[in-house]
Scaffold this active site. Structure first.
Site, PDB file in Angstrom:
ATOM      1  N   SER A 143       0.859  -1.182   0.000  1.00  0.00           N
ATOM      2  CA  SER A 143       0.000   0.000   0.000  1.00  0.00           C
ATOM      3  C   SER A 143       0.896   1.232   0.000  1.00  0.00           C
ATOM      4  O   SER A 143       2.072   1.142   0.407  1.00  0.00           O
ATOM      5  CB  SER A 143      -0.870  -0.005   1.269  1.00  0.00           C
ATOM      6  OG  SER A 143      -1.477   1.242   1.503  1.00  0.00           O
ATOM      7  N   TYR A 156      -1.749  -0.651  10.728  1.00  0.00           N
ATOM      8  CA  TYR A 156      -1.798  -1.034   9.316  1.00  0.00           C
ATOM      9  C   TYR A 156      -0.511  -0.600   8.600  1.00  0.00           C
ATOM     10  O   TYR A 156       0.100  -1.393   7.872  1.00  0.00           O
ATOM     11  CB  TYR A 156      -3.020  -0.389   8.666  1.00  0.00           C
ATOM     12  CG  TYR A 156      -3.163  -0.630   7.189  1.00  0.00           C
ATOM     13  CD1 TYR A 156      -3.748  -1.799   6.707  1.00  0.00           C
ATOM     14  CD2 TYR A 156      -2.725   0.315   6.262  1.00  0.00           C
ATOM     15  CE1 TYR A 156      -3.899  -2.020   5.346  1.00  0.00           C
ATOM     16  CE2 TYR A 156      -2.874   0.102   4.898  1.00  0.00           C
ATOM     17  CZ  TYR A 156      -3.451  -1.059   4.444  1.00  0.00           C
ATOM     18  OH  TYR A 156      -3.588  -1.271   3.091  1.00  0.00           O
TER      19      TYR A 156
END
Length: 200
Positions: A143, A156
């Site tokens: 990501s 995350y």
């Protein structure tokens, strides 16, 4: 370089929705035999039914990638039942939308288990077989949150930073072996991950 999907055996984690489901359907439509892994059996079965319209040998396995013992067993089982794996796509991920002062260690460890430790374990389970035949591709879906900190996503982001570093170092280690590593760092994508509450 164009990827030739026809005849390839591709394992996709997080395949019951979002990027994983879309990728599985696209690969099957191009002739790949797709192995699907996710936690939700009904959703996974729907994706498998779509894949089998063009790729009847495609298969699914229901697994909780947050469970280390389950992941350790999954690699060998899938390799055997799918007839080998040409491409591993480590796509499954969970968010944890909380400010850092609202996290406890168990929250962070649960995110790391799915987003980093599961890809690591699956890779290490399959890598010796890929190296033995000198052929394979490992795709890790990280990501932009693996490069930049995102508000209320410290757990995350930590997991995706780990996945990026792992992928880049692994690519160097495996240079010349016939096994290649690809790192994907998408920005925001309109998937169900945005609908999940902070508790997951």
């Amino acid at each position: 370089m164009v990827f030739e999907a026809a005849g390839r055996r591709v394992l996709v984690t997080g395949a019951s929705s979002g990027i994983g489901a879309a990728l599985a359907r696209r690969l099957a439509g191009r002739g790949a035999v797709v192995g699907l892994v996710a936690r939700r059996p009904e959703r996974l079965a729907d994706v498998l039914a779509d894949c089998r319209r063009t790729s009847p040998e495609s298969m699914m396995w229901v697994a909780d990638l947050g469970d280390a013992a389950s992941v350790d067993q999954l690699g060998s089982r899938v390799w055997h039942e799918l007839g080998g794996i040409d491409v591993l796509v480590n796509n499954a991920a969970v968010p944890k939308r909380r400010a850092v002062d609202a996290l406890d260690p168990a929250d962070v460890e649960a995110v790391m288990a799915v987003n980093f430790f599961a890809p690591m374990r699956l890779t290490l389970a399959l890598l010796p077989r890929m190296l033995q035949r000198r052929r394979g591709v490992i795709v890790n879906v990280a990501s932009v949150g693996g490069r930049l900190g995102i508000i209320h996503e410290s757990a995350y982001c930590a997991s995706k930073f780990a996945l990026c570093g792992w992928s880049e170092s692994m690519a160097v280690d495996l240079h010349g072996t016939g096994v290649s590593v690809k790192l994907i760092e998408p920005g925001p994508v309109d998937t169900e991950i945005w609908d999940q509450p902070g508790s997951e």
